[in-house]
Every structure is written in C-alpha cells, then in structure tokens.
Write a protein that holds these residues in place. Sequence first.
Motif, short mmCIF file in Angstrom:
data_model
loop_
_atom_site.label_atom_id
_atom_site.label_comp_id
_atom_site.label_asym_id
_atom_site.label_seq_id
_atom_site.Cartn_x
_atom_site.Cartn_y
_atom_site.Cartn_z
N TRP A 425 -2.51 -10.73 -2.99
CA TRP A 425 -1.64 -11.91 -3.00
C TRP A 425 -0.41 -11.67 -3.85
O TRP A 425 0.71 -12.09 -3.49
CB TRP A 425 -2.42 -13.11 -3.52
CG TRP A 425 -1.61 -14.36 -3.58
CD1 TRP A 425 -1.31 -15.21 -2.55
CD2 TRP A 425 -0.96 -14.91 -4.75
NE1 TRP A 425 -0.53 -16.24 -2.98
CE2 TRP A 425 -0.29 -16.10 -4.33
CE3 TRP A 425 -0.88 -14.53 -6.08
CZ2 TRP A 425 0.43 -16.88 -5.21
CZ3 TRP A 425 -0.15 -15.31 -6.96
CH2 TRP A 425 0.49 -16.47 -6.52
N ASN A 428 1.89 -8.89 -1.95
CA ASN A 428 2.60 -9.35 -0.75
C ASN A 428 3.87 -10.12 -1.08
O ASN A 428 4.73 -10.30 -0.20
CB ASN A 428 1.68 -10.23 0.10
CG ASN A 428 0.63 -9.41 0.82
OD1 ASN A 428 0.78 -8.20 1.01
ND2 ASN A 428 -0.43 -10.06 1.26
N ARG A 429 4.03 -10.57 -2.31
CA ARG A 429 5.26 -11.25 -2.71
C ARG A 429 6.41 -10.26 -2.88
O ARG A 429 7.58 -10.66 -2.96
CB ARG A 429 5.04 -12.01 -4.03
CG ARG A 429 3.96 -13.09 -3.92
CD ARG A 429 3.64 -13.67 -5.30
NE ARG A 429 4.79 -14.35 -5.88
CZ ARG A 429 5.07 -15.63 -5.71
NH1 ARG A 429 4.28 -16.38 -4.94
NH2 ARG A 429 6.13 -16.17 -6.28
N PRO A 434 3.72 -6.83 4.45
CA PRO A 434 2.56 -7.33 3.69
C PRO A 434 1.25 -6.83 4.28
O PRO A 434 1.15 -6.46 5.45
CB PRO A 434 2.69 -8.85 3.82
CG PRO A 434 3.45 -9.06 5.08
CD PRO A 434 4.40 -7.90 5.20
#
Length: 739
Positions: A425, A428-429, A434
């Motif tokens: 999580w 993926n930023r 992603p």
Amino acid sequence: MLLLGLMLLLLLPGSEADPPGENVPGAPLVPPVLRGPGLEERGAPVALPRSAVDPEAGTGDQEAGEEEPHHGGGFRVVQWEWSYVQTPYIIACWLLVASVAKILFHFSQRFTTVVPESCMLILLGLVLGGVVLLANKKQLYQLEPALFFLFLLPTIVGDAGYFMPARLFFDNLGAILLYAVVGTLWNAFCTGFCLYAAKLLGVIDERVDAGLMDFLLFGALISAVDPVAVLAVFEEVHVNDTLFIIVFGESLVNDAVTVVLYKVYISFVEVGVENVQTVDYFKGVASFLIVSVGGTLVGLVFAVLLSFITRFTKKVRIIEPLFVFLLVYLAYLTAELFSLSAILSMTFCGIGANKYVEANISQKSRTTVKYTMKTLASIAETIIFIFLGISAVDKSKWAWDTGLVSCTLVFIFVFRAAGVIGQTWVLNRFRLVPLDKIDQVVMSYGGLRGAVAFALVVLLDGEHVKAKEYFVATTIVVVFFTVMFQGLTIKPLVNWLKVPRSTNRKPTINEEIHERAFDHILTAVEDIAGLQGYNHWRDKWEQFDKKYLSKLLLRKSVYTKSELWEAYQKINIRDAISVIDQGGNVLTSARLSLPSMASRASFPEVTNVTNYLRENGSGVCLDLQVIDNVPGAKVEEDSETHHFLAGNLYKPRRRYQSHYSRHFMPLGEKERQDREVFQRNMKIRMETFKSSRHKRHKKERSLKKRRGSDSKEEGGDKPRRNVSWQDKSKETLERTTKH
C-alpha cells in the motif's frame, strides 16, 4: 574452489554428535571430512593406501605383539583400499543417486507439471535417511552448517548474482529494500513476541524452556525468505519477471537483516537479558548498516578487480573462467572473514562484473562460465534438499511440541501476508506500475523458508539456548511445509489467479529502441521539472560509466566502437547462428555479418566466421570473405567499415545457398519466398507460352509452304524473315504479333 568444496560434502561424523558451538562462525573450522569413522580408527588425518605406508612403520596392534598374517608370495595383485577412497567414492555415489533421480523424475511430464523438483528431492532424502537409519541404527550423514555456508550456498548465490537482470533489479530496488528490511524486521519481531505470548498463555508446553530473547532469536532465523527455496519453486512456476525479481531480491537482501539479528540475539542470550544495556541496541543498529553496506562494498571491489583482470587475458583465454569463479568466490569468503553479509557481497560482485567481464572474455569462456555455474548450482541445490530430508530422520537432534509448531506456522503466514499488504500500500503511492492484489497474494504465499534457516538453528549453542531441540524440530516442519505444501499448491494458485507469466522471448530491436527513447524522455522530463529522480541518477551513472569505468575496465577494441554498430553486429551474428543451427536456409550477406566486437576481439588470428559457426555446432560451410587482420587499429576499423557497407548496402540479390531443409521455415521470410515463387512460376509460364507459340508457328509455316502461292501473296513483294522467340528486339516482337 567450488569443486573442492563439493568434494568435502560427504559428512562422516562419528558416533557422537559434534560438541555445541563447534561450527559457530569465528571458531576454528575443522573439515568434517576428517571426522569419518574410518579416519578416527586409523588416528591419521588422511588415509593412505597400503603401498604408500612405510613398511617399517607398524601399527599399534603390531607393537602390542600381534603379527600380521603372511600371504603366499608376499605380493598382492589386488588389495582392498576402501579407507583411501572412502570419502570421494561415497560423494560420487551420492551425486550419482541424485542425478539419476532427477533423470527419472523428468521422464514423467505429467508428474513434473504437478510436483516441484525440490519436493521430490526432499522425499528422496527422507527415503535414503530412513534406509541409512535402519541399516546403522544411527544417522551417519547430515547437512553440516559449515559446508552449507562455505561451499553449497555460494554456488547458488553466485549463479543467481552473475546472471541477475541488472536493469530489472535496480528498477525495483526500492521495493526490494522495503520488503527485505522492513518486512523481515516486522516478521521477526511479531513472530518472536507472539510466540512468547503463546508461551505465557500456556499454548506452548512448559518443557520448552525459552524466554523472550530465545523466542526473538528463533523469530529472526525463521522469518527470512530463503533464496534457495525461492529459486527452486519460482523458476518452475514462471511468474512474470517483476514479481520474481521482487521476491528473489528480497530473499537475497534480507541476509543482512538476518545475520545482524541472529548475532545480536545470540550475544544477548549469552550475556543475559538483565546485563543488556541501552548502548547495545544502538550497536545493533550500527551493526546492521556496517554488515549490509560493508558486504556490498566488498562485492563491488572484487567486481572492479575481476573486470580489470579480464581486460588483459586476451593471450591466455584458457584461464578466464578460473578468474571469474575464483574472484566471485573470494568476494563471498572475504565478507565472511569480516563478519559481513556474504550473500550481498557475492550478489553485487556478480551484478557489477557481468557487463565488463562478458565483453572482455571470449565466446568459449562465456559458454564455460555459464554452463559451469548452472551445473554447480544444480548440484548444490540437489544436495541441499536431499540432505534436508536425511537430516529430518535423525530423531536425536530434535524434540516435538505441537503448540510451538502450530503457532509458528500460523504466525509466519499471517504476519507475512499482513506485512506484504501494508508495505505494498505504501509502495503503490510511489510506483508508476502498482502491484495489484493478485501480485500481493503470490508474494504472501511465496515466502518460502529453506536450508538457511535450518543451518542457523543447528548452529545454536544448546548450553545457552535450552530449547534448541524444539526449535530444530519446528524449523524442519516449517521448511517442509513451505517447500512441499506451498510449492505444490503455488502453481495451481497462479493458474487460478491468472497471474501474468514470464516469456523467454528476447526484446526486438524496435522494443529496445523505444525503451531507450522512453528512458531519455523521462530523464528530460525530470530535468525540466527540476527533479532528481531515478531516471536522472541512472542517466548520470551511464555517463560516468561511459566516461570513466568503461575506459578503465573494458578492452580498447570494445569501447571504441559505437553502440549502434555493436548492437547491429550482435543481432546479425545471433540471427545467423540461430538460422544455421535450426536446419539452415537461404542466407543473404545482409543477414550474416561479423561477430560482435566483444567476441570479435576474442578470435584467434586465423579464425574466420566459417570456423566460428562450425565450432558452434553448425554443419554449414560459409565463405564470407572475412577481413584479414591488418596491423593498426585505424586500418582494421576502416576495413571492417568497408566490408560492412559492401555486404549490407550493395548487391541485394547476392545469396549464399546452404543445405536445404524441409523442416525449417525462418520467420520473416514468407513475403520474400512468395515473391520468388511467383517470379519462378511466371518465368516458367512465359517460357512454356513462348515455346508453344514457336511450335505452332513452325507448324503453320510448314502448312503454308505446302500451299505455296498463298503464303507468298500474304507476304507481299518483301521476303519474309524467320522470327525466333529468343529475339528481344521490339520490332521483331511487334511483327510477330501482327503475323
């Protein structure tokens, strides 16, 4: 050196177990091959043949008064020398059994698609261990940690590091570091604390005499993903390259975390929890930085040294593979010498040296390095899994507790999944591509444990870690569960989730050009935006490499050529060898050019492309008017340029016929062949049509001659001219048509 290590594989321990702490790093290492039963009885370090022993020297029994029985004649034609050949003979037998088992395993295609090879080898080890245990009432063979860390593990890590896709590895380096460092720390601490809580709640039996530090130590060694198990299972599943490099890179990089935690907790257990001071925790953090960064620097130093040495091996090609094996292995041993991360050292040595070494050494040396590394890695992997099965049969080494085993299996699986989800999580930023939920499931399920954890738990000192036997049993169960159960079910899981698979197809020249163009575009965007991101620093590194490192580490004949020229020559020679080795077909001079500059520089003075292709398995003899070696770099470069332009930009219809094969149809030739077939058919039809017209005209002329006057009247006063179909003049063709 690696072959010598494999010769020390056979462990011939005596009837008693090794004293605790004998194999702890830092203690003097005694080769286990010197502890065999036959050698202990003789009391000598090496067993000599009877013919090599001094006839005047007697044994202890002879000194006691026993006389050796006399044999008739005084000379033996044949005598039994088992003590002399015992160690290498049994090693060879073990390798023969393992190799035959792999051959039989791959006979059944249906079986190999379901059961991974690692599972089969472990089962074979269990069977062999049971047979040895029934025959001798004790287990004579086991996987010694010293041999595993010094000889078996380096062969697998060296092969993986040297042939690691460097671009893919560094593109995902941020994700690899996050999973390896933060993920391993998360798994180790959570597993250790939860096991201690389970002990306080009474889930784990009271016979397991372990405190908080003991459980944290066990959590550190059981939480790390094993590179041997990941390679064995994931290479058979063929997941996509990004997913594979993240999981495998994590298994390599987390070695630094595992080594530091293992040594820190061992020192805490030895001095006692009450004697641990606050400064010791800061020393542990500093130790992690030193171990990881130091191991990486050692590997890079040996990579530079290896690349620089291979620059001067043009006259001694035969020892080029030796330098590769020796220096890569020395990088591993040097890191072990200073208690640094040996796996990181060997990995970065292979990654850093591959580009320069492959360009400096000859084609034959490249082939030798490739297949030797693959062979040694396969042998080491086979031996590791077989001896894992054999070691599990020895009940004297472990004790069982259901609560500890069950809690460990649950905790490592739950915390692995939770850590992957949380870290992904965050990743993926920042990632352009992603990682989706399917990738996270495979990464969580692919956290395999293997021989590294088993070797570390065997190294524990039983005097300080009272629950060592319980930890050994739990580690064996965890290794067997992850390698066998998860290894058996991960392929159906990947198929069910429809995870993208990897392809062995090499990128086309069009894809490579566009990838390079995108790199430059992204670098320009970062420069315009005033950012110094990944593409910016990669471009800076490429400029530094081209300006300094390539000039220092590459042979002059390699880096003086342009990249476009070298890429074109590599593609040409690769396509030519591929076409010829697959059966042969029509070749044009444009499709077959000179070898790449890296291999061209490695050719002997009298070698040409025909001999090169013939040595690589081709039965086709080609005479390509290869350039003779002319003294002087400038003259040679001009000659090669002239040959290149003459062969590729002129005489497009020039062809060299090779052997015809009806079993081979080269790709990309359909249009050319259709055009040639059409031209041939049209030529045959035209010749047939002209021949029929000629015959018909001849028949009509003979009939007209019989009629006599009728043909003269049609021809007028001008005498008629006999027209042949071979006549190419325009007037004759028109006159024939009118007639």
